[in-house]
Design an enzyme around this catalytic site. Structure first.
Site, PDB file in Angstrom:
ATOM      1  N   ASP A 488       0.876  -1.193  -0.065  1.00  0.00           N
ATOM      2  CA  ASP A 488       0.054   0.064   0.148  1.00  0.00           C
ATOM      3  C   ASP A 488       0.623   1.209  -0.168  1.00  0.00           C
ATOM      4  OD1 ASP A 488      -2.694  -0.834   0.153  1.00  0.00           O
ATOM      5  OD2 ASP A 488      -2.421  -1.293   2.237  1.00  0.00           O
TER       6      ASP A 488
HETATM    7  C1  BGC Z   1      -1.895   2.882   5.330  1.00  0.00           C
HETATM    8  C2  BGC Z   1      -0.598   2.712   5.744  1.00  0.00           C
HETATM    9  C3  BGC Z   1      -0.304   1.401   6.471  1.00  0.00           C
HETATM   10  C4  BGC Z   1      -0.387   0.311   5.384  1.00  0.00           C
HETATM   11  C5  BGC Z   1      -0.138  -1.192   6.061  1.00  0.00           C
HETATM   12  C6  BGC Z   1      -2.163   1.606   4.375  1.00  0.00           C
HETATM   13  O1  BGC Z   1      -3.548   1.388   4.142  1.00  0.00           O
HETATM   14  O2  BGC Z   1      -2.291   3.698   4.739  1.00  0.00           O
HETATM   15  O3  BGC Z   1      -0.169   3.726   6.539  1.00  0.00           O
HETATM   16  O4  BGC Z   1       1.070   1.407   6.521  1.00  0.00           O
HETATM   17  O5  BGC Z   1      -1.819   0.311   4.968  1.00  0.00           O
HETATM   18  O6  BGC Z   1      -0.790  -1.264   7.202  1.00  0.00           O
HETATM   19  C1  NOJ Z   2      -1.839  -3.861   5.263  1.00  0.00           C
HETATM   20  C2  NOJ Z   2      -2.849  -3.892   4.439  1.00  0.00           C
HETATM   21  O1  NOJ Z   2      -4.488  -4.175   4.985  1.00  0.00           O
HETATM   22  C3  NOJ Z   2      -2.731  -4.957   3.256  1.00  0.00           C
HETATM   23  O2  NOJ Z   2      -3.844  -4.816   2.232  1.00  0.00           O
HETATM   24  C4  NOJ Z   2      -1.311  -4.644   2.647  1.00  0.00           C
HETATM   25  O3  NOJ Z   2      -1.170  -5.420   1.661  1.00  0.00           O
HETATM   26  C5  NOJ Z   2      -0.274  -4.449   3.607  1.00  0.00           C
HETATM   27  N1  NOJ Z   2      -0.761  -3.619   4.730  1.00  0.00           N
HETATM   28  C6  NOJ Z   2       1.005  -4.097   2.696  1.00  0.00           C
HETATM   29  O4  NOJ Z   2       0.991  -2.636   2.710  1.00  0.00           O
END
Ligand code: BGC
Ligand code: NOJ
Length: 816
Positions: A488
């Site tokens: 993400d």
């Molecule tokens: C958030 C990030 C986070 C990532 C993994 C994303 O949707 O915006 O801040 O690090 O998910 O949890």
């Molecule tokens: C947490 C998110 O829920 C997931 O969809 C994503 O793949 C990982 N973070 C890595 O960014």
């Protein structure tokens, strides 16, 4: 250092001191009504949606930590001394014999103080929308004890965000009703809500409070409520301010006597035409809920409900049980990893001690992956989930990144454009069909984006999933990344210079060519699954077309996605490689190594082997495999959120656990058995129990991340419970290392065991039959030969044919 131990036979983790490094929590509820409960009775409850139907308040990021929960105070009426047997909220009082046993769907907290022993079991009965706290108080003194119990919960005014922000309104809206000792919380019930909460007690109530300030007293906290100090409830009825629920129960206990008191915290709804009783009044209609309260106020009913719940959980996790030479494997596979898979499936990423339940809906990519870990336990619910997810898919084949659990609609605020999202649906459907054999799901008509009239069979949804990638290939023939892929925080089309701007939803430069090698690998994996499904469903034209598209993408990965010693991560907006030796930071990323090799890319020409070797050399630490190296030390505006984290944390080079099982699977695919097991064990929470002071999170569930080598707190775990790590770790150990893999035409058993193992045994439920598997193997054997026998008869290959439902099949797999 440990803070407790695994009671494997009871399927419980037993915490022996309350001051764990972080609250160590458990989940109550399995379908609809949920509670989070810490080892000191902190946490909250909600119905379906942790934001919109929050029953009790919880203040995240509070000091002291984890204040607010399900509290019971014991007061010795002779001395006025009082304490909480769950340590919080009176931690100043020393407890003897404290223990918290977290089990599957229940927690039991026990302690002794002043020769009064108290044990409370908390659980949500199956199919019910309430939680039960069964408290047993025993007088271990030699004299009679004159005690009062005070219960305490703080109600949330339903919408957890509004509740914690809109004070000008909600300090005036709170409403309760008290009848026969039951406290009903009914804020906003008069107008537009048809639901309410209740807090009941099985014993005769000596008094109650429903107004927080009356209970606590001005300027006091939960550690010394004025009412408990004084010894009698005030009978306060909340109007506005902060409604709470508190009962007082008086107990006269003879020496050795035990009394059981049951508290019920529940949620109920009335049809809009029957909200009031009598009709026309403003009095809450309690007709529906009264029988429920009566039922669960009875000890025998509660006992049965707990037995039933435990039975259900046993049955659920018993879909696979293993005995291996490694206790960490056994307890994770047999109990905790399976359980965590169920919890993540239920809650996606919405409510944990790190996800406030207010921000995120059900992730499209997350939910599809969560399903991979639990389809064998709950095939029907998996089917339902697939249909829900598909119904949020857009006609373009793309997907809303999240949907809201109450409405099941795509979340407009976040929208779509995460170009990996649709591909995960293919993996989920394939896993479901392999597990169940239910090909009819492919014909199931489902709408796009909730639009009536747009129904198309699931098969068509899947066609659009793969089509979506193929319509979005970049200059190297690799998939365009869009807003982000699995990572993400790798935001290649977002050049954000503005504080607070969302990295994921901002795309502020047009015309870019950012491509993802990771999606390339994922596409190949998903295309193979799609082809297998399409073949079975008889769509031969699609098969030919897709096979050649798949080969083209694989070729693109091999030609343009290879950096020399590992797979590249991506090409950025300007077409510059990311995750390349040419970069000064972020030279190597773990995701494409795992995903490409899982998809079989590079197995033939040595690239897979080399990539895995690079992972071992550059990314592997004693605390797990880091996401990338070297960590980004400065902000790279062209890469996005990833470089916003300090080095070693989250996507910026932590051990982002979700990716580790991919490496395990990749190692199996490359035939590296010992490496596979080593990588599996690195992040196995039980295997890290001895360093709980470093790891800090629960030793019975996977965290999302473990701080990487660049972080000052290397080895510290964060964001436990709700992570795709659960599903993938379960898949890695059960299907790849132990090698018990559901397939369309049977159960494959093809273990890839570490050389120091001398075999294992397992039982697996599969399509109604029970497979009893024994795998003997000598530690000095090369294990190049696999000979499978079914009911004593050798078979060709490793695919155990389907057996009729109800059958017991004995499988022996000899590795020599
Ligand atoms: C958030 C990030 C986070 C990532 C993994 C994303 O949707 O915006 O801040 O690090 O998910 O949890
Ligand atoms: C947490 C998110 O829920 C997931 O969809 C994503 O793949 C990982 N973070 C890595 O960014």
């Amino acid at each position: 250092m440990r803070f407790g131990y695994f009671d494997d036979a009871a399927r419980e983790y037993v915490i022996l001191r309350p001051d764990t490094p972080l609250p160590w929590i458990n989940y109550l509820g399995s379908h609809g009504f949920y509670g989070l409960i810490s080892n000191t009775a902190g946490g909250f409850a909600f119905y379906r949606d942790a934001r919109l139907r929050r029953l009790t308040r919880y203040r995240y990021n509070n000091v002291p930590t984890d204040a607010g929960g399900r509290y019971v105070y014991v007061r010795d009426n002779a001395s006025g001394h009082f304490w909480s047997p769950t340590w919080q909220p009176t931690p100043g009082v020393g407890l003897d014999d404290y223990s918290c046993r977290h089990g599957l769907g229940y927690s039991r907290i026990a302690s002794r103080h002043a020769d009064i022993a108290v044990e409370t079991v908390y659980f949500v009965p199956l199919q019910q929308t309430l939680e039960v706290w069964r408290t047993r108080v025993t007088n271990v003194r030699e004299q009679p004890a004159d005690l009062s119990l005070f219960s305490a919960v703080e109600f949330c005014l339903w919408d957890a965000i509004d509740d914690s922000t809109n004070f000008q309104r909600n300090l005036s809206t709170g409403q309760v009703e008290v009848a026969n000792g039951v406290i009903y919380h009914k804020t906003e019930y008069r107008e537009r809500r048809d639901h309410f909460a209740y807090f009941a007690c099985s014993a005769e109530v000596a008094g109650f409070d429903t107004q927080r300030d009356a209970f606590l007293g001005a300027y006091r906290g939960w550690d010394r409520p004025a009412v408990v100090e004084q010894g009698s409830s005030s009978g306060s009825v909340a109007h506005g301010w902060a409604p709470i629920g508190s009962h007082q129960v008086r107990l006269q206990l003879e020496p050795g006597e035990t009394r059981e008191i049951i508290f019920l915290l529940g949620y109920s709804e009335n049809p809009t035409t029957e909200k009031f009783d009598p009709p026309g009044s403003q009095t809450l209609n309690k007709r529906r809920v009264r029988p429920v309260i009566e039922r669960f106020s009875q000890a025998a009913e509660v006992k049965d409900a707990l037995t039933e719940l435990r039975g259900r959980w046993s049955e659920t996790v018993e879909s696979l049980q293993v005995q291996t030479p490694d206790p960490h494997v056994d307890r994770m596979v047999n109990v905790w990893n399976a359980y965590q898979c169920m919890v993540t499936f239920n809650l996606s990423r919405s409510a944990s001690y790190f996800e406030s339940g207010t921000g995120r809906g059900m992730g499209f990519r997350d939910s599809n992956q969560d399903l991979l870990g639990c389809v064998q336990m709950i095939p029907d619910r998996a089917r339902e989930r697939i249909l829900d997810l598909a119904a949020t898919q857009l006609e373009s084949g793309g997907a809303y990144h999240q949907y809201q659990p109450l409405t099941r609609r795509g979340n407009d605020a976040i929208g779509a454009g995460f170009n990996d999202d649709p591909l995960w649906l293919v993996l989920a459907v394939a896993a479901y069909v392999k597990e169940t054999g239910d090909l009819t799901i492919l014909d199931e008509p489902v709408v796009f984006d909730h639009r009536p009239g747009s129904e198309a069979p699931i098969y068509e949804h899947l066609r659009r999933c793969v089509g979506y990638t193929l319509e979005r290939l970049g200059p190297h023939g690799l998939p365009l990344i869009g807003r982000a892929d699995w990572n993400d925080c790798l935001n290649l089309n977002c050049f954000s210079e503005m504080p607070g701007e969302s990295f994921q939803t901002t795309e502020n430069r047009s015309g870019g060519v950012a491509e993802s090698v990771f999606i390339g690998g994922l596409f190949v994996l998903a295309a193979d699954e799609f082809v297998a499904l399409a073949t079975r469903a008889g769509y031969t034209e699609d098969v030919t077309e897709l096979c050649s598209a798949r080969n083209r993408v694989e070729q693109a990965v091999l030609e343009h996605g290879w950096d020399g010693d590992w797979f590249l991560r991506a090409y950025d907006h300007a077409g510059t490689p990311v995750g390349s030796n040419q970069n000064d930071e972020g030279k190597i990323y773990v995701e494409p190594q795992g995903m490409c090799v899982m998809a079989g890319i590079g197995l033939e020409d040595g690239k897979a082997e080399r990539a895995l070797h690079s992972v071992a050399r550059q990314l592997t630490t004693p605390h797990g495999i880091m996401l990338l190296q070297p960590a980004y030390s400065r902000y790279h505006v062209e890469l996005g959120e990833i470089s916003s984290y300090p080095p070693g944390y989250n996507e910026n080079a932590s051990v982002f656990c979700h990716t580790n099982p991919w490496i395990t699977i990749a190692n199996v695919r490359a035939g590296r058995a010992d490496r596979a097991f080593e990588s599996y064990l690195l992040i196995n929470p039980s295997a890290r129990e001895d360093q709980s002071e470093v790891h800090r999170s629960e030793p019975y569930v996977y965290p999302q991340t473990i701080a990487g080598r660049d972080a000052p707190t290397h080895g510290e775990a964060k964001n436990s419970w709700l992570t795709g790590t659960a599903a993938w770790s379960f898949v890695a150990i059960s299907q790849w290392i132990l090698g018990i893999k559901p397939e369309y035409d049977g159960l494959r058993v093809e273990p890839c065991l570490p050389s120091h193992w001398d075999g294992f045994q397992a039982t697996r439920r599969f399509r109604g039959a029970s497979y009893s598997i024994v795998v003997p193997c000598a530690t000095d054997a090369s294990r190049k030969t696999v000979q499978v026998s079914v009911d004593g008869r050798p078979i060709e290959g490793t695919l155990v044919p389907l057996a009729p439902a109800g059958a017991t099949v004995n499988v022996e797999v000899r590795l020599s």
